[in-house]
Design an enzyme around this catalytic site. Structure first.
Site, mmCIF file in Angstrom:
data_model
loop_
_atom_site.group_PDB
_atom_site.id
_atom_site.type_symbol
_atom_site.label_atom_id
_atom_site.label_comp_id
_atom_site.label_asym_id
_atom_site.label_seq_id
_atom_site.Cartn_x
_atom_site.Cartn_y
_atom_site.Cartn_z
ATOM 1 N N ASP A 39 -7.889 -4.988 -0.345
ATOM 2 C CA ASP A 39 -8.355 -5.797 -1.473
ATOM 3 C C ASP A 39 -8.121 -7.289 -1.277
ATOM 4 O OD1 ASP A 39 -9.216 -3.639 -3.215
ATOM 5 O OD2 ASP A 39 -7.097 -3.131 -3.374
ATOM 6 N N HIS A 80 0.859 -1.182 0.000
ATOM 7 C CA HIS A 80 0.000 0.000 0.000
ATOM 8 C C HIS A 80 0.891 1.227 0.000
ATOM 9 C CE1 HIS A 80 -3.170 2.837 1.186
ATOM 10 N NE2 HIS A 80 -4.018 1.925 0.819
#
Length: 378
Positions: free
Chosen positions: A315, A261
């Site tokens: 996700d 991320h």
């Protein structure tokens, strides 16, 4: 004007001052309006969370009831929008259908009366109410069927699942889905939110703003990653194949979907909550081989890349949850959009408070003073 150092993707450059949400990627902290995401996921509902994000405070009981009633009343879509969706190609991606449909709402409701609190309230209600209906409608239309009408007696989450399957969902499944919407509702200055704020800064209508943000969210580097995670887990196929798969990815320096991320250097707090939801969901509805593969992959990645701050993001587990809820893979990102509308609208309202149109500079790296060459001499 003092020249600034060029940063690809504007990484680390503040684009706005905001009170909407806060992230501390070093410790895995996420707050909406100062409230930890863990508390909201455990105790709130999506519509209450949306109200908090957009209006800046928790609603009183009567205000929340009124807000819920308004959204319930506006769930239906114009038949012309439904007929327009019937003209979309069946092979089209639902995100493209959603972007076109969201933009079309502006043809019916846009007055650009941005100084009118009533108009702003109505726009918020209509977008929150109608986006789920349009997502579910296209799912049926592309199969050659008429959409399922929304039910006023069902909650926000339960109604969407009903419109998808034409069966009233188990309350537990509706609660799981509602929590998923909370987790995806907002996440500071991500790409689609920046797109929303840039579009908002031109003082266009909120329907165009949401359509712009949906288009940005559609990209695989933003909202499409959870689809890719399911594909990846299916490709791996078994727990035994996890290590060879990872070794190959590392050797070729390929991206491992669902990991890493731009902000978080620890495990995404939303991934932690989604993992717990997945475990509860599998305990109630039966296990899933893909989940065992996911657990093994997380462990293997942590051993190889944990020192570099690469851990599961939101996700990684969301697709597994949606898949277990019976949602088609290519609807994962539209569902992301259903939730993120709340965050986009919150930033829209905040942008209007002290608006200045976005006009960043550039670093020109081309040539200068070139001569024009006539066509016959080129």
């Amino acid at each position: 004007m003092v020249a600034c150092e060029f940063q690809p993707g504007l990484e680390g450059i503040p684009a706005a001052q905001s009170q909407v949400s806060f992230v501390n990627g070093q410790v895995g902290q996420l707050e909406y309006r100062g409230v930890p995401i863990e508390a909201l996921a455990d105790q709130s509902s999506f519509l209450e969370t949306a109200y908090l994000l957009i209006w800046g405070e928790f609603p009183k009981s009567d205000d929340l009831h009124t807000f819920q009633e308004e959204i319930t009343h506006h769930r239906r879509i114009k038949y012309r929008i439904r007929d327009m969706m019937k003209c979309f190609p069946e092979s089209g991606h639902p995100m493209d259908a959603l972007q076109a449909s969201a933009a079309a709402l502006g043809l019916f409701y846009s007055r650009r009366a941005l100084d009118d609190p009533t108009y702003i309230r109505q726009a918020v209600v209509r977008l929150l109410a109608k986006i789920p209906t349009m997502v579910a409608a296209f799912e049926h239309i592309r199969k050659g069927n008429d959409p399922v009408r929304p039910r006023d007696d069902l909650s926000y989450a339960a109604n969407f699942l009903y419109m998808m399957n034409e069966q009233e969902p188990d309350p537990f499944l509706a609660q799981v889905f509602d929590t998923c919407l909370i987790l995806h509702a907002e996440h500071t200055m991500n790409a689609s939110t920046f797109s929303a704020r840039v579009t908002a800064s031109t003082l266009t209508d909120p329907y165009a703003i949401v359509a712009s943000a949906v288009g940005t969210l559609a990209g695989p580097l933003h909202g499409g990653a959870n689809e890719e995670v399911i594909t990846m887990l299916e490709e791996i196929g078994s727990v035994e194949n996890v290590q060879p798969f990872l070794d190959e990815k590392l050797a070729t320096k390929s991206k491992i979907m669902g990991f890493g991320h731009r902000v978080y250097k620890v495990k995404d707090p939303r991934a932690k909550i989604l993992q717990k939801l997945a475990e509860k969901l599998f305990a109630k509805t039966g296990g899933d081989p893909s989940y065992e593969i996911a657990l093994a992959l997380e462990t293997a990645v942590a051993e190889k890349l944990g020192s570099k701050g690469i851990y599961p993001n939101v996700d990684f587990y969301s697709g597994l949850v949606y898949q277990k809820l019976g949602i088609p893979t290519d609807l994962f990102t539209p569902i992301f959009a259903i939730a993120r509308v709340a965050g986009w609208l919150a930033h829209w309202r905040e942008q209007l408070e002290t608006n200045r149109i976005y006009r960043p500079s550039q670093v020109y790296i081309g040539e200068h003073s070139l001569s024009y060459i006539p066509p016959e001499s080129r």
